[in-house]
Scaffold this motif. Structure first.
Motif, PDB file in Angstrom:
ATOM      1  N   MET A  30       0.787  -1.231   0.042  1.00  0.00           N
ATOM      2  CA  MET A  30      -0.153  -0.062  -0.035  1.00  0.00           C
ATOM      3  C   MET A  30       0.889   1.263  -0.073  1.00  0.00           C
ATOM      4  SD  MET A  30      -2.903   1.120   3.062  1.00  0.00           S
ATOM      5  CE  MET A  30      -3.506  -0.288   2.926  1.00  0.00           C
ATOM      6  N   LYS A  31       0.494   2.284  -0.824  1.00  0.00           N
ATOM      7  CA  LYS A  31       1.197   3.484  -0.936  1.00  0.00           C
ATOM      8  C   LYS A  31       0.181   4.616  -0.090  1.00  0.00           C
ATOM      9  CE  LYS A  31       2.926   2.314  -5.342  1.00  0.00           C
ATOM     10  NZ  LYS A  31       2.125   2.321  -6.829  1.00  0.00           N
ATOM     11  N   VAL A  32       1.125   5.419   0.909  1.00  0.00           N
ATOM     12  CA  VAL A  32       0.291   6.182   1.609  1.00  0.00           C
ATOM     13  C   VAL A  32       1.232   7.417   1.459  1.00  0.00           C
ATOM     14  CG1 VAL A  32      -0.313   6.896   3.810  1.00  0.00           C
ATOM     15  CG2 VAL A  32      -0.512   4.483   3.343  1.00  0.00           C
ATOM     16  N   TYR A  33       0.576   8.766   1.259  1.00  0.00           N
ATOM     17  CA  TYR A  33       1.055   9.916   0.950  1.00  0.00           C
ATOM     18  C   TYR A  33       0.272  10.968   2.024  1.00  0.00           C
ATOM     19  CZ  TYR A  33       2.631   8.716  -3.669  1.00  0.00           C
ATOM     20  OH  TYR A  33       3.146   8.121  -4.884  1.00  0.00           O
ATOM     21  N   LEU A  34       1.398  11.599   2.487  1.00  0.00           N
ATOM     22  CA  LEU A  34       0.597  12.610   3.593  1.00  0.00           C
ATOM     23  C   LEU A  34       0.982  14.029   3.448  1.00  0.00           C
ATOM     24  CD1 LEU A  34       2.186  10.194   5.345  1.00  0.00           C
ATOM     25  CD2 LEU A  34       0.712  11.036   7.249  1.00  0.00           C
ATOM     26  N   LEU A  35       0.038  14.991   3.206  1.00  0.00           N
ATOM     27  CA  LEU A  35       0.117  16.616   3.059  1.00  0.00           C
ATOM     28  C   LEU A  35       0.175  17.034   4.472  1.00  0.00           C
ATOM     29  CD1 LEU A  35       0.447  18.868   1.022  1.00  0.00           C
ATOM     30  CD2 LEU A  35      -1.919  19.094   0.859  1.00  0.00           C
ATOM     31  N   GLU A  36       1.031  17.465   5.053  1.00  0.00           N
ATOM     32  CA  GLU A  36       1.183  17.815   6.572  1.00  0.00           C
ATOM     33  C   GLU A  36       2.249  18.437   6.745  1.00  0.00           C
ATOM     34  OE1 GLU A  36       0.011  18.334   9.862  1.00  0.00           O
ATOM     35  OE2 GLU A  36      -0.728  16.380   9.918  1.00  0.00           O
ATOM     36  N   ALA A  37       2.291  19.771   7.539  1.00  0.00           N
ATOM     37  CA  ALA A  37       3.277  20.438   8.123  1.00  0.00           C
ATOM     38  C   ALA A  37       3.961  19.438   9.075  1.00  0.00           C
ATOM     39  CB  ALA A  37       2.994  21.803   8.297  1.00  0.00           C
ATOM     40  N   GLU A  38       5.058  19.871   9.583  1.00  0.00           N
ATOM     41  CA  GLU A  38       5.875  19.240  10.701  1.00  0.00           C
ATOM     42  C   GLU A  38       5.250  19.197  12.006  1.00  0.00           C
ATOM     43  OE1 GLU A  38       9.633  20.321  11.112  1.00  0.00           O
ATOM     44  OE2 GLU A  38      10.368  19.839   9.019  1.00  0.00           O
ATOM     45  N   LEU A  65       3.507   8.732  11.049  1.00  0.00           N
ATOM     46  CA  LEU A  65       4.695   8.129  10.423  1.00  0.00           C
ATOM     47  C   LEU A  65       5.135   6.856  11.221  1.00  0.00           C
ATOM     48  CD1 LEU A  65       6.755  11.379   9.312  1.00  0.00           C
ATOM     49  CD2 LEU A  65       5.512   9.517   7.732  1.00  0.00           C
ATOM     50  N   LEU A  66       5.178   7.029  12.537  1.00  0.00           N
ATOM     51  CA  LEU A  66       5.532   6.007  13.311  1.00  0.00           C
ATOM     52  C   LEU A  66       4.454   4.769  13.194  1.00  0.00           C
ATOM     53  CD1 LEU A  66       7.057   4.451  15.803  1.00  0.00           C
ATOM     54  CD2 LEU A  66       5.510   5.704  17.123  1.00  0.00           C
ATOM     55  N   TRP A  67       3.147   4.978  13.293  1.00  0.00           N
ATOM     56  CA  TRP A  67       2.110   4.003  13.022  1.00  0.00           C
ATOM     57  C   TRP A  67       2.238   3.511  11.504  1.00  0.00           C
ATOM     58  CZ3 TRP A  67      -1.883   7.882  15.334  1.00  0.00           C
ATOM     59  CH2 TRP A  67      -1.670   7.840  16.478  1.00  0.00           C
ATOM     60  N   LEU A  68       2.494   4.081  10.592  1.00  0.00           N
ATOM     61  CA  LEU A  68       2.555   3.447   9.213  1.00  0.00           C
ATOM     62  C   LEU A  68       3.809   2.861   9.223  1.00  0.00           C
ATOM     63  CD1 LEU A  68       1.730   6.676   7.283  1.00  0.00           C
ATOM     64  CD2 LEU A  68       0.494   4.620   7.371  1.00  0.00           C
ATOM     65  N   SER A  69       4.900   3.022   9.535  1.00  0.00           N
ATOM     66  CA  SER A  69       6.293   2.233   9.790  1.00  0.00           C
ATOM     67  C   SER A  69       5.867   0.912  10.509  1.00  0.00           C
ATOM     68  CB  SER A  69       7.335   2.990  10.155  1.00  0.00           C
ATOM     69  OG  SER A  69       7.298   3.098  11.917  1.00  0.00           O
ATOM     70  N   GLU A  70       4.922   0.839  11.360  1.00  0.00           N
ATOM     71  CA  GLU A  70       4.722  -0.256  12.157  1.00  0.00           C
ATOM     72  C   GLU A  70       3.635  -1.158  11.372  1.00  0.00           C
ATOM     73  OE1 GLU A  70       5.201   1.404  16.542  1.00  0.00           O
ATOM     74  OE2 GLU A  70       3.134   1.306  15.596  1.00  0.00           O
ATOM     75  N   VAL A 106       5.068   2.292   0.928  1.00  0.00           N
ATOM     76  CA  VAL A 106       5.756   3.402   0.553  1.00  0.00           C
ATOM     77  C   VAL A 106       4.945   4.316   1.156  1.00  0.00           C
ATOM     78  CG1 VAL A 106       5.813   5.188  -1.354  1.00  0.00           C
ATOM     79  CG2 VAL A 106       5.901   2.716  -1.876  1.00  0.00           C
ATOM     80  N   VAL A 107       5.715   5.474   1.689  1.00  0.00           N
ATOM     81  CA  VAL A 107       4.997   6.513   2.644  1.00  0.00           C
ATOM     82  C   VAL A 107       6.003   7.677   1.909  1.00  0.00           C
ATOM     83  CG1 VAL A 107       4.743   7.602   4.828  1.00  0.00           C
ATOM     84  CG2 VAL A 107       4.654   5.291   4.649  1.00  0.00           C
ATOM     85  N   ALA A 108       5.295   8.780   1.640  1.00  0.00           N
ATOM     86  CA  ALA A 108       5.828  10.129   1.201  1.00  0.00           C
ATOM     87  C   ALA A 108       5.166  11.226   1.856  1.00  0.00           C
ATOM     88  CB  ALA A 108       5.662  10.062  -0.169  1.00  0.00           C
ATOM     89  N   VAL A 109       6.109  12.178   2.301  1.00  0.00           N
ATOM     90  CA  VAL A 109       5.460  13.436   2.987  1.00  0.00           C
ATOM     91  C   VAL A 109       5.420  14.488   2.259  1.00  0.00           C
ATOM     92  CG1 VAL A 109       5.600  14.729   5.278  1.00  0.00           C
ATOM     93  CG2 VAL A 109       5.912  12.311   5.238  1.00  0.00           C
ATOM     94  N   PHE A 110       4.651  15.424   2.071  1.00  0.00           N
ATOM     95  CA  PHE A 110       4.620  16.617   1.398  1.00  0.00           C
ATOM     96  C   PHE A 110       4.172  17.832   2.080  1.00  0.00           C
ATOM     97  CE2 PHE A 110       3.755  12.802  -1.275  1.00  0.00           C
ATOM     98  CZ  PHE A 110       4.575  13.027  -2.416  1.00  0.00           C
ATOM     99  N   LYS A 153      -4.383   5.944  17.712  1.00  0.00           N
ATOM    100  CA  LYS A 153      -3.855   4.875  16.687  1.00  0.00           C
ATOM    101  C   LYS A 153      -4.921   4.058  16.404  1.00  0.00           C
ATOM    102  CE  LYS A 153      -0.086   1.395  16.719  1.00  0.00           C
ATOM    103  NZ  LYS A 153      -0.776   0.692  15.503  1.00  0.00           N
ATOM    104  N   ASP A 154      -5.805   3.602  17.187  1.00  0.00           N
ATOM    105  CA  ASP A 154      -7.090   3.026  16.921  1.00  0.00           C
ATOM    106  C   ASP A 154      -7.940   3.456  15.847  1.00  0.00           C
ATOM    107  OD1 ASP A 154      -8.674   0.907  17.223  1.00  0.00           O
ATOM    108  OD2 ASP A 154     -10.253   2.189  18.217  1.00  0.00           O
ATOM    109  N   LYS A 155      -8.166   4.417  15.657  1.00  0.00           N
ATOM    110  CA  LYS A 155      -9.030   5.365  14.709  1.00  0.00           C
ATOM    111  C   LYS A 155      -8.130   5.436  13.435  1.00  0.00           C
ATOM    112  CE  LYS A 155     -12.072   7.873  17.696  1.00  0.00           C
ATOM    113  NZ  LYS A 155     -12.731   9.019  17.948  1.00  0.00           N
TER     114      LYS A 155
END
Length: 115
Positions: free
Chosen positions: A1-9, A17-22, A28-32, A105-107
């Motif tokens: 699964m590829k997940v993209y995030l549009l989010e400021a720091e 990002l932690l939850w996706l890495s687990e 694939v994870v990309a942040v914009f 994390k649950d939601k």
């Protein structure tokens, strides 16, 4: 699964990002930080899921989400916000989900797991 995030720091981004890495389903994870960068990437490679932060003046989140969904209706768009005020507008444009901060994390996992 590829997940993209549009989010400021920030703390919410760090948690997601932690939850996706687990998650073994996520390959694939990309942040914009800018909507234009997200849209350019989608033009080259469609994600399965996009998280878009709302309430940031520099990121027109609802508009960007609408463009993403118009590019490909199979992309699931989830909006993330500190405010409930955007929820109705998000669902009116076809949002797959809406997460109110602080994100749990649950939601979060339910939206990532659900196909």
């Amino acid at each position: 699964m590829k997940v993209y995030l549009l989010e400021a720091e920030g703390e919410t981004l760090d948690k997601m990002l932690l939850w996706l890495s687990e998650n073994a389903l996520v390959k694939v994870v990309a942040v914009f930080a800018k909507p234009d960068d997200l849209l350019k990437r989608i033009a080259r490679e469609n994600p399965d899921l996009v998280f878009i932060r709302l309430g940031n003046d520099e990121i027109p989140g609802l508009k960007t989400g609408g463009i993403v969904m118009a590019l490909d209706q199979n992309i699931r768009v989830v909006f993330v916000s500190d405010e409930r005020d955007y929820a109705l507008n998000a669902y009116e444009i076809g949002a797959y989900g809406y997460l109110l901060c602080p994100v749990t994390k649950d939601k979060f996992d339910k939206l990532v797991r659900h196909k």
